[in-house]
Design an enzyme around this catalytic site. Structure first.
Site, PDB file in Angstrom:
ATOM      1  N   HIS A   1       0.878   8.241  -8.521  1.00 64.18           N
ATOM      2  CA  HIS A   1      -0.521   8.214  -8.080  1.00 64.18           C
ATOM      3  C   HIS A   1      -0.877   9.337  -7.111  1.00 64.18           C
ATOM      4  O   HIS A   1      -2.005   9.400  -6.638  1.00 64.18           O
ATOM      5  CB  HIS A   1      -0.832   6.855  -7.450  1.00 64.18           C
ATOM      6  CG  HIS A   1      -0.839   5.747  -8.463  1.00 64.18           C
ATOM      7  ND1 HIS A   1      -1.989   5.180  -8.961  1.00 64.18           N
ATOM      8  CD2 HIS A   1       0.183   5.144  -9.113  1.00 64.18           C
ATOM      9  CE1 HIS A   1      -1.680   4.274  -9.854  1.00 64.18           C
ATOM     10  NE2 HIS A   1      -0.363   4.222  -9.970  1.00 64.18           N
TER      11      HIS A   1
ATOM     12  N   ASP B   1      -5.426  15.345  -2.699  1.00 63.19           N
ATOM     13  CA  ASP B   1      -5.497  13.955  -3.144  1.00 63.19           C
ATOM     14  C   ASP B   1      -5.143  13.896  -4.623  1.00 63.19           C
ATOM     15  O   ASP B   1      -5.674  14.676  -5.415  1.00 63.19           O
ATOM     16  CB  ASP B   1      -6.930  13.429  -2.931  1.00 63.19           C
ATOM     17  CG  ASP B   1      -6.968  11.921  -2.714  1.00 63.19           C
ATOM     18  OD1 ASP B   1      -6.033  11.236  -3.170  1.00 63.19           O
ATOM     19  OD2 ASP B   1      -7.929  11.440  -2.088  1.00 63.19           O
TER      20      ASP B   1
HETATM   21  P1  ADP Z   1      -5.794   6.290  -1.846  1.00 60.76           P
HETATM   22  O1  ADP Z   1      -5.156   5.667  -3.020  1.00 60.76           O
HETATM   23  O2  ADP Z   1      -5.076   7.485  -1.329  1.00 60.76           O
HETATM   24  O3  ADP Z   1      -6.085   5.338  -0.735  1.00 60.76           O
HETATM   25  P2  ADP Z   1      -8.297   6.417  -3.385  1.00 60.76           P
HETATM   26  O4  ADP Z   1      -9.602   7.016  -3.033  1.00 60.76           O
HETATM   27  O5  ADP Z   1      -7.813   6.739  -4.749  1.00 60.76           O
HETATM   28  O6  ADP Z   1      -7.245   6.858  -2.276  1.00 60.76           O
HETATM   29  O7  ADP Z   1      -8.385   4.861  -3.304  1.00 60.76           O
HETATM   30  C1  ADP Z   1      -8.801   4.224  -2.150  1.00 60.76           C
HETATM   31  C2  ADP Z   1      -9.160   2.808  -2.501  1.00 60.76           C
HETATM   32  O8  ADP Z   1      -9.163   2.058  -1.304  1.00 60.76           O
HETATM   33  C3  ADP Z   1     -10.529   2.686  -3.114  1.00 60.76           C
HETATM   34  O9  ADP Z   1     -10.527   1.682  -4.093  1.00 60.76           O
HETATM   35  C4  ADP Z   1     -11.414   2.301  -1.940  1.00 60.76           C
HETATM   36  O10 ADP Z   1     -12.486   1.480  -2.283  1.00 60.76           O
HETATM   37  C5  ADP Z   1     -10.450   1.572  -1.046  1.00 60.76           C
HETATM   38  N1  ADP Z   1     -10.791   1.836   0.357  1.00 60.76           N
HETATM   39  C6  ADP Z   1     -10.816   3.005   0.991  1.00 60.76           C
HETATM   40  N2  ADP Z   1     -11.238   2.853   2.252  1.00 60.76           N
HETATM   41  C7  ADP Z   1     -11.507   1.559   2.396  1.00 60.76           C
HETATM   42  C8  ADP Z   1     -11.989   0.764   3.476  1.00 60.76           C
HETATM   43  N3  ADP Z   1     -12.289   1.296   4.662  1.00 60.76           N
HETATM   44  N4  ADP Z   1     -12.117  -0.547   3.261  1.00 60.76           N
HETATM   45  C9  ADP Z   1     -11.815  -1.087   2.064  1.00 60.76           C
HETATM   46  N5  ADP Z   1     -11.376  -0.399   1.015  1.00 60.76           N
HETATM   47  C10 ADP Z   1     -11.215   0.905   1.181  1.00 60.76           C
HETATM   48  O1  F6P Z   2      -2.525   6.379  -4.004  1.00 66.08           O
HETATM   49  C1  F6P Z   2      -1.602   6.572  -3.051  1.00 66.08           C
HETATM   50  C2  F6P Z   2      -1.093   5.313  -2.356  1.00 66.08           C
HETATM   51  O2  F6P Z   2       0.157   5.568  -1.866  1.00 66.08           O
HETATM   52  C3  F6P Z   2      -0.991   4.142  -3.241  1.00 66.08           C
HETATM   53  O3  F6P Z   2       0.260   4.063  -3.780  1.00 66.08           O
HETATM   54  C4  F6P Z   2      -1.255   3.023  -2.321  1.00 66.08           C
HETATM   55  O4  F6P Z   2      -1.952   2.009  -2.973  1.00 66.08           O
HETATM   56  C5  F6P Z   2      -2.152   3.609  -1.273  1.00 66.08           C
HETATM   57  O5  F6P Z   2      -1.864   4.965  -1.251  1.00 66.08           O
HETATM   58  C6  F6P Z   2      -2.057   2.849   0.029  1.00 66.08           C
HETATM   59  O6  F6P Z   2      -0.887   3.083   0.745  1.00 66.08           O
HETATM   60  P1  F6P Z   2       0.052   1.948   1.298  1.00 66.08           P
HETATM   61  O7  F6P Z   2       0.628   1.242   0.124  1.00 66.08           O
HETATM   62  O8  F6P Z   2       1.049   2.669   2.113  1.00 66.08           O
HETATM   63  O9  F6P Z   2      -0.811   1.031   2.102  1.00 66.08           O
END
Ligand code: ADP
Ligand code: F6P
Length: 488
Positions: free
Chosen positions: A182, A387
């Site tokens: 991911h 990202d």
């Molecule tokens: P990552 O996997 O690195 O966190 P993504 O943008 O792909 O980045 O996914 C983030 C996910 O977490 C999204 O589904 C988003 O809605 C959720 N998310 C991000 N910030 C918040 C927050 N402050 N509260 C709830 N959900 C969040």
């Molecule tokens: O998308 C990257 C990622 O590492 C996912 O594997 C994971 O859902 C997300 O970031 C949140 O990180 P963590 O599992 O450390 O809370």
């Protein structure tokens, strides 16, 4: 207990597609927090968990992962957690406090995470932490082995579990195994920071299909396999003994229909209105609090806009929601302090009695509250310095059933390969970012709508169910039907 060989031959006799999809990831879709003995079980933030949730619900399989609390948590609490997990088709893998620290915090997130994002300034791994990474990967492989039934396919996710495909392959030569990463895949210079890179790459090659978000990551992965392992690479295939491993670029997405439903909900629209103030445009950022997300740069660009274009003072607000993440990892603690200090500086410098330029909230928001933020935004700021994909960008677009709103999107996010009509920016170019904010804030309505229509088309064409189907199809499994239809 049956010996692995015997199990394998029994599996081979079963018609493909008659079993379950076993999802294996370190993070489950629910995370448990225990504060002063009180148990809170909350949806996990992070793309893997939020994106895969719907796929898991539809497939009706089993999700194997860590609960978020140490194995030392007292039994009555663990029982509550286990029951709750069982009710959503999930199974917890116990990790001790020492394993959480060594495997999850120091090795996976301290060492691998920065490298995967092309950073060469992360810590050097300690042998003991690598050992814990190995031990925990073995435990995951054991847990999968125990649950595996004839006809099941195994779909392993992310950098925490890179050894699991090989460990499972050794025990079950005939089971279909997929792996999806991911994050981005790093260049060779960054990868060289990890002394165990050969073992990690070899671990992945136990899978039948290794999936990544973009063709650029696939190319880098194949380069690494060639140069680090000296393996024979042909097109997108890697020879592994008598088997061939396929490397596939397949962009992850979201449950578009679910976000569209939120976007069309009148209560969400009401909530969105309550977030806005008369005469004030709204910039919104929603991220896990992670140094890859470019939050300090985003704030610096906002300060630059207010400095260089004073006409915006009192007329625009930045609402930044940051979900707590990996708070025990030093780099994340430092980031939190840095962001909070930055917000305070901007508000002190530019704020007035009646106007606070930056509203910062360190919290998780869920469901309709998240949708309301997306609906309230005049401009959504998705500006990571690096990202793998970024699902927030896609969630914002899917929620904008009103056809309005501007997406400012980093070229360094995997999503930029698909969302071409966003305002694309270089996240480290502060002056360029500030100009993009101004351009977004002043973009005429017809242009906003044309861009949003194209963005919505791109997101609707390829939702998370389509992504899962493509991956399972590449895996040659007959489980595709379990995932159901796509939105469009
Ligand atoms: P990552 O996997 O690195 O966190 P993504 O943008 O792909 O980045 O996914 C983030 C996910 O977490 C999204 O589904 C988003 O809605 C959720 N998310 C991000 N910030 C918040 C927050 N402050 N509260 C709830 N959900 C969040
Ligand atoms: O998308 C990257 C990622 O590492 C996912 O594997 C994971 O859902 C997300 O970031 C949140 O990180 P963590 O599992 O450390 O809370």
């Amino acid at each position: 207990m049956l010996r692995p060989r015997l199990l394998a031959s029994r599996f081979a006799a079963v018609r493909p597609g008659t079993g379950r999809v076993l999802i294996v990831s370190n993070r489950l879709p629910l995370t448990v927090r225990v504060d002063d003995g009180a148990v809170a079980i909350v949806p996990s933030a992070g793309g893997l968990a939020t994106g895969l949730r719907g796929v898991h619900e539809r497939s009706g399989g089993l999700w194997i992962g860590w609960t978020g609390v140490p194995a030392e948590t007292p039994w009555p609490t663990r029982q509550v957690i286990d029951r709750r997990l069982a009710s959503i088709g999930a199974l917890g893998v116990p990790l001790s406090a020492a394993e959480i620290a060594g495997f999850y915090e120091r090795y996976a997130n301290g060492v691998l995470w920065p490298v995967l994002h092309d950073r060469t300034d992360g810590p050097v791994p300690a042998d003991a932490d690598w050992e814990l990474y190995r031990v925990v990967n073995e435990r995951y492989a054991d847990a999968v082995s125990r649950e595996l039934r004839a006809g099941d396919v195994v779909w392993i996710h992310d950098y925490h579990l890179m050894l699991v495909p090989r460990l499972l392959r050794e025990r079950h030569p005939d089971v279909r195994i997929g792996f999806f990463l991911h994050t981005p895949f790093p260049d060779l210079e960054a990868l060289a920071r990890v002394p165990q890179r050969a073992a990690l790459l070899d671990g992945l090659l136990g899978a039948d299909v290794v999936g990544v978000h973009t063709t650029a990551y696939a190319t880098r992965f194949l380069d690494a396999v060639r140069s680090v392992l000296g393996r024979d690479v042909r097109g997108h295939g890697v020879a592994d003994g008598t088997r061939e491993v396929t490397v596939r670029a397949c962009a992850m997405s979201i449950d578009v229909a679910a976000f569209e439903a939120q976007g069309a909900d009148a209560r969400v629209a009401d909530h969105a209105r309550s977030l806005r103030r008369d005469g004030e445009a709204l910039l919104v950022g929603v991220d896990r609090l992670d140094y890859t997300k470019g939050i300090p740069e985003r704030l610096a660009a906002f300060a630059r806009l207010l400095r260089d274009a004073p006409e915006w003072r009192g007329r625009v607000r930045l609402l930044q929601i940051a979900a707590p993440s990996r708070a025990a990892v030093p780099a994340y603690r430092a980031l939190r302090a840095r962001v909070e200090a930055h917000v305070e500086r901007i508000n002190r410098r530019f704020g007035t009695a009646s106007w606070t330029p930056v509203e910062y909230r360190y919290e998780c928001v869920e469901g309709s509250a998240l949708a309301a933020l997306y609906r309230a935004a005049d401009v959504m700021l998705v500006t990571p310095v690096r990202d793998g994909m970024n699902l927030v960008a896609k969630e914002f677009v899917a929620t904008r059933t009103d056809g309005d709103g501007v997406l400012v999107l980093s070229r360094q996010a995997g999503a930029a390969a698909e969302l071409r009509t966003a305002l694309l920016v270089e996240p480290n170019d502060i002056a360029g970012l500030a100009r993009a904010y101004a351009a977004a804030l002043t973009m005429p309505s017809p242009e906003r709508r044309v861009r949003m229509r194209r963005l919505r088309g791109a997101v609707r064409r390829h939702d998370v169910f389509q992504w899962a189907r493509e991956f399972l199809l590449a895996l040659g499994s007959g489980h595709v039907g379990l995932v159901g239809r796509t939105v469009g």
